[in-house]
Design a protein around this motif. Structure first.
Motif, short mmCIF file in Angstrom:
data_model
loop_
_atom_site.label_atom_id
_atom_site.label_comp_id
_atom_site.label_asym_id
_atom_site.label_seq_id
_atom_site.Cartn_x
_atom_site.Cartn_y
_atom_site.Cartn_z
N ALA A 117 0.82 -1.21 0.00
CA ALA A 117 0.00 0.00 0.00
C ALA A 117 0.85 1.26 0.00
CB ALA A 117 -0.93 -0.01 1.21
N ILE A 151 -6.37 3.58 -1.21
CA ILE A 151 -5.20 2.74 -0.95
C ILE A 151 -4.43 3.26 0.26
CG2 ILE A 151 -2.98 2.02 -1.91
CD1 ILE A 151 -4.36 1.93 -4.66
N VAL A 163 -2.30 -4.51 -0.38
CA VAL A 163 -3.57 -4.09 -0.96
C VAL A 163 -3.80 -4.93 -2.21
CG1 VAL A 163 -2.48 -2.24 -2.29
CG2 VAL A 163 -4.91 -2.12 -1.80
N ASP A 182 -8.32 -5.13 1.38
CA ASP A 182 -7.23 -5.52 2.25
C ASP A 182 -7.72 -6.63 3.17
OD1 ASP A 182 -8.05 -4.51 5.05
OD2 ASP A 182 -8.23 -2.67 3.88
#
Length: 298
Positions: A117, A151, A163, A182
């Motif tokens: 991420a 994100i 992610v 996630d």
């Protein structure tokens, strides 16, 4: 022990009502987990088309299930689609493999990618790849904002650095479906960890999801840095500005937001949940006259 449980997967074309898509996702995941058998077979014999939200959710649910799930009886075109999609494995997106990903520039989807991420460059490259598949340059800035906000939430709130991202255009090229997820602690637990708004939330994932949409932050930072999950502004930009749809599943709650109805925050049955957060976006490819993304920034 029972014999292998066989679950018939329905065909879900992109034009199907999204409520039916989510109902099918819930039925399949619940039936899989409730089976007394350790092995489950997902039978694709009736599947001629799969909605992007459906294929992403099933890929994620399969990855966390303790059941041994086997896909059977898929038609050759579906088998090839799922292979290219990295349905079983995820595509490990790194800088060293970006050139490989560009083989998808001639397709209408990108595979289910897993990446850090905090890797802004990969995020940017994936966005550019998605935009290269169709001419949606007018969406470049709002898409960058929405991707960045959602994100960033993974890095800031989920306590899980990975992610998952998937996108696919409708066959007519008029809509883009984007899924972001996630496997972290979820929105409710983010508030619990921060010890914030607990008297309002109680033990209700749906209330936590509503607060996140209203901009209630789980952070303890000064001023503007202390704004909420990014869900609120992203949803307003997509739904109110672009006329799209925005769906979130976290814990056992589902949010439904679209231009033609009020927001809904639904409690799902206790045996249906996602430990983390899944976000599903339907993005019109034509920007409405008068849209200005600045109007939706906070």
């Amino acid at each position: 022990m029972d014999e292998n449980k066989i679950i018939l997967i329905p065909s879900t074309p992109s034009g199907i009502h999204v409520g039916s898509v989510f109902n099918n996702i819930f039925i399949i995941s619940n039936t899989t987990e409730e089976s007394s058998s350790d092995s489950v077979m997902w039978d694709f014999s009736n599947v001629f088309s799969i909605h992007p939200f459906m294929v992403f959710a099933l890929s994620l649910f399969k990855s966390v299930s303790e059941k041994r799930i086997e896909l059977i009886n898929a038609h050759s075109n579906i088998t090839e689609y799922l292979r290219l999609l990295h349905f079983d494995t995820f595509y490990e997106a790194r800088q060293s493999c970006c050139s490989e990903l560009y083989e998808y520039s001639k397709r209408n989807f990108i595979p289910v990618c897993r990446f850090a991420a905090t890797d802004d460059e990969i995020q940017h490259n994936l966005q550019c790849l998605i935009q290269s598949q169709y001419d949606i340059s007018a969406l470049s800035t709002p898409l960058a904002y929405i991707f960045g906000e959602l994100i960033c939430n993974v890095a800031q709130h989920s306590e899980h650095n990975d992610v998952y991202l998937f996108s696919q255009y409708a066959e007519n090229g008029e809509e883009l479906y984007v899924c972001i997820a996630d496997k972290g602690i979820g929105i409710y637990s983010s508030y619990v960890r921060a010890d914030k708004y607990l008297s309002q939330i109680g033990d209700n994932d749906a209330v936590a999801l509503r607060l996140a949409n209203e901009g209630y932050s789980a952070k303890n930072l000064p001023g503007a840095e202390n704004r909420g999950f990014g869900i609120s502004t992203s949803k307003k930009m997509l739904v109110n500005g672009l006329g799209g749809s925005f769906y979130v599943m976290s814990g056992n709650a589902l949010q439904i937001s679209s231009a033609d109805e009020d927001d809904k925050y639904l409690e799902l049955p206790q045996n249906i949940e996602w430990q983390g957060t899944m976000i599903f976006l339907r993005i019109p490819c034509k920007v409405p006259d008068g849209f200005n993304y600045i109007d939706y920034l906070e």
